[in-house]
Motif scaffolding. Sequence first.
Motif, PDB file in Angstrom:
ATOM      1  N   ASN A 102       0.854  -1.188   0.000  1.00 10.92           N
ATOM      2  CA  ASN A 102       0.000   0.000   0.000  1.00 10.92           C
ATOM      3  C   ASN A 102       0.892   1.240   0.000  1.00 10.92           C
ATOM      4  N   TYR A 103       0.263   2.409  -0.208  1.00 10.06           N
ATOM      5  CA  TYR A 103       1.020   3.652  -0.341  1.00 10.06           C
ATOM      6  C   TYR A 103       0.412   4.736   0.558  1.00 10.06           C
ATOM      7  N   ALA A 104       1.270   5.656   0.947  1.00  6.02           N
ATOM      8  CA  ALA A 104       0.814   6.841   1.674  1.00  6.02           C
ATOM      9  C   ALA A 104       1.772   7.986   1.378  1.00  6.02           C
ATOM     10  N   LEU A 105       1.238   9.183   1.274  1.00  2.00           N
ATOM     11  CA  LEU A 105       2.052  10.382   1.078  1.00  2.00           C
ATOM     12  C   LEU A 105       2.212  11.088   2.412  1.00  2.00           C
ATOM     13  N   GLU A 106       3.429  11.523   2.707  1.00  2.00           N
ATOM     14  CA  GLU A 106       3.672  12.336   3.894  1.00  2.00           C
ATOM     15  C   GLU A 106       4.235  13.674   3.433  1.00  2.00           C
ATOM     16  N   LEU A 107       3.490  14.755   3.703  1.00  2.00           N
ATOM     17  CA  LEU A 107       3.895  16.085   3.280  1.00  2.00           C
ATOM     18  C   LEU A 107       4.945  16.653   4.228  1.00  2.00           C
ATOM     19  N   GLU A 108       5.517  17.796   3.845  1.00  2.00           N
ATOM     20  CA  GLU A 108       6.614  18.353   4.631  1.00  2.00           C
ATOM     21  C   GLU A 108       6.179  18.762   6.028  1.00  2.00           C
ATOM     22  N   ASP A 109       4.890  18.998   6.244  1.00  2.00           N
ATOM     23  CA  ASP A 109       4.412  19.363   7.579  1.00  2.00           C
ATOM     24  C   ASP A 109       3.991  18.147   8.394  1.00  2.00           C
ATOM     25  N   GLY A 110       4.218  16.929   7.882  1.00  2.00           N
ATOM     26  CA  GLY A 110       3.875  15.711   8.612  1.00  2.00           C
ATOM     27  C   GLY A 110       2.500  15.148   8.296  1.00  2.00           C
ATOM     28  N   THR A 111       1.727  15.839   7.466  1.00  2.00           N
ATOM     29  CA  THR A 111       0.399  15.348   7.097  1.00  2.00           C
ATOM     30  C   THR A 111       0.512  14.035   6.328  1.00  2.00           C
ATOM     31  N   ILE A 112      -0.274  13.036   6.734  1.00  2.00           N
ATOM     32  CA  ILE A 112      -0.284  11.729   6.086  1.00  2.00           C
ATOM     33  C   ILE A 112      -1.541  11.594   5.228  1.00  2.00           C
ATOM     34  N   ILE A 113      -1.362  11.230   3.973  1.00  2.00           N
ATOM     35  CA  ILE A 113      -2.482  10.927   3.085  1.00  2.00           C
ATOM     36  C   ILE A 113      -2.369   9.450   2.730  1.00  2.00           C
ATOM     37  N   ASP A 114      -3.227   8.631   3.351  1.00  2.00           N
ATOM     38  CA  ASP A 114      -3.172   7.180   3.133  1.00  2.00           C
ATOM     39  C   ASP A 114      -3.896   6.850   1.829  1.00  2.00           C
TER      40      ASP A 114
END
Length: 612
Positions: A262-274
């Motif tokens: 599976n994949y998730a994006l982690e933005l520079e501010d720590g926000t996780i988009i699963d």
Amino acid sequence: MYKYKVLFTLFIFAIQFSCEYNNDEVYYEDLTPPEKITVDINLDGLANGETVYIYRKTKVSCNADLKGKTLLKYEVKLGDKDLNLPGSGILYLDPSDYGGVEELNLTINVELKTGTHSIAEHLGLEKYLGSFKYKIKFIHYADLSLKFENTITQDRNLKVSWKPLDLQQLQVSKYEVYKLNGYEETLLSTITDPKDPFFVDESHVLGKQDYLILTYFENNKIEKLWDYHTVQIEYPSGGLDSEPIGFDKIKVWWKKHMYNCNYALELEDGTIIDCKGNTEAEISKTYNFPIYKDIKLHIYPANYTGNISSTAYSTQLLQSSRVKDIYLSGEIAYDLKHKELYVKDQYVLYAVDITTMKTIPDRYVNTGFDWDWSREYMYYSEYFEKLFYITRDYKINIYDRNMKLQSYINWGGVTLNNLSVLHARKDGKLIFGYTDPDGYWTNVYNLSNNQLMYREGPDILRNYAKRSMSKDGTYLSVSEDNYIQIFSFDNIEMLNVNSISTYPINFEECIFSKVDDEELYIVEKEQFYRMNALTKNKTAYIAGKFMTEDPFTGNVAYIKNDNILVILSPDLNEEIYSIPVSRVWDLRLFDNILTTSKSGVLYYVDLKPYIE
């Protein structure tokens, strides 16, 4: 003396005739002859004369079958050395104890009592004998390491396999596989079928994972073997792509990983988009132009339920729209008529369609590695429909719109320190201004024959002055400190037609307009204005840092309040759009498309939907 001999003889005769031998059965015992038996030795199940292979310190079992008889002698010799066989019947042989020796004879001699109690047995003349001889072959520095192979199962999981060790007289009983995480060992698998050894790890999909594989042998003939194996799973750093949707959303997509994950994006501010199993997502966030941010693409096992932020990730680059497959290494020339740009890659000159911001097929030329000028090194003439390009072999190549070489100008064999002017006029003159070690030169060439018509220089006093050419090539501005001189090329020679004084503290440079032949932009610290080069009429001051003028629309861009790019109407009287930017240099406008180059990438954002 004779008398004594006679007496002894008479005594013997007397004894013989006085004794009688009684041969009745009660007076003698008939002894049982020895059994017919053989002495057997079991040396790890090998037959007499066979070879024993020693790879590591090896346990060798040596057991004699005494057949119920009493042991008289048990002699074990390796070469000419007597070995003391323990009561357990276990020998330990180690190649390291026999350095330089490849082979020795192991001799075993056994003697057993017959048990007949005969005089011969008592005298040691009657006994069972056994003699055995084996070859001991020492394999020094034997490679007992497992040879691993990483593959992927049909379910897209990691599979690690290896070929069984081909060792004489050694049989593997099992393998144990442990996952190593720091000092922690976790049993992953126990393999009891040594003929086809492998293990599958569904939980490792990215990054580095260390494994410990223990090999156990039957009867513990040798100590277990330790093998370490590291699996490094990579994901390409350029596997993610992005495309802004307006100014508050970015569409992101990436290549599917080869493993089940599976994949998730982690933005520079720590926000996780699963994203689960999806390979695309939208980020709702406003970024400054150009977008050039590192984000984390977490790739985690499909059955993982823990904290996503602690899983392995691949660092990816979130970017603005860009012209693909170009590594920009210099200035950009433009064609107003056909709405095209000419850009220099490290090795190739490309034509780019402004309407699509894509390179035009078959419109390129290989230039090889070339130097990177500090100013313009190419110029496109709409009148002649020719591209003029300065090469490192002291030529000015002249290409048509199809990027076919038409001719060239030899401008000499000197080392250039700086190139400031390259302009083709409608009257067939090419003006070429440059600085070499002797000073500043201005060359004028006749484009009908590519010959030098006129040369001005060297100008040593204004060697490092900044120069700019008017749109039609009539005027050349030379600015230094607070003094600007305007030269004319109405005739072949340069003529000084005007001089302009500016404030010496604030002045930085002057730049001719790309739209109006006589207009100059006077750039000072934190402000700028526009002036007519002949009449000296000027506009009001604009507070901010001048960036660029759009040669297609005449709109002017400048930086306001540190990071806001403001776009003014051609008359400088109206702010028609503004956009936050992440850099305040190298920003250009072409037909209301804002461009910049960062790390060789040509980024752009189309502002036409917001301006028109």
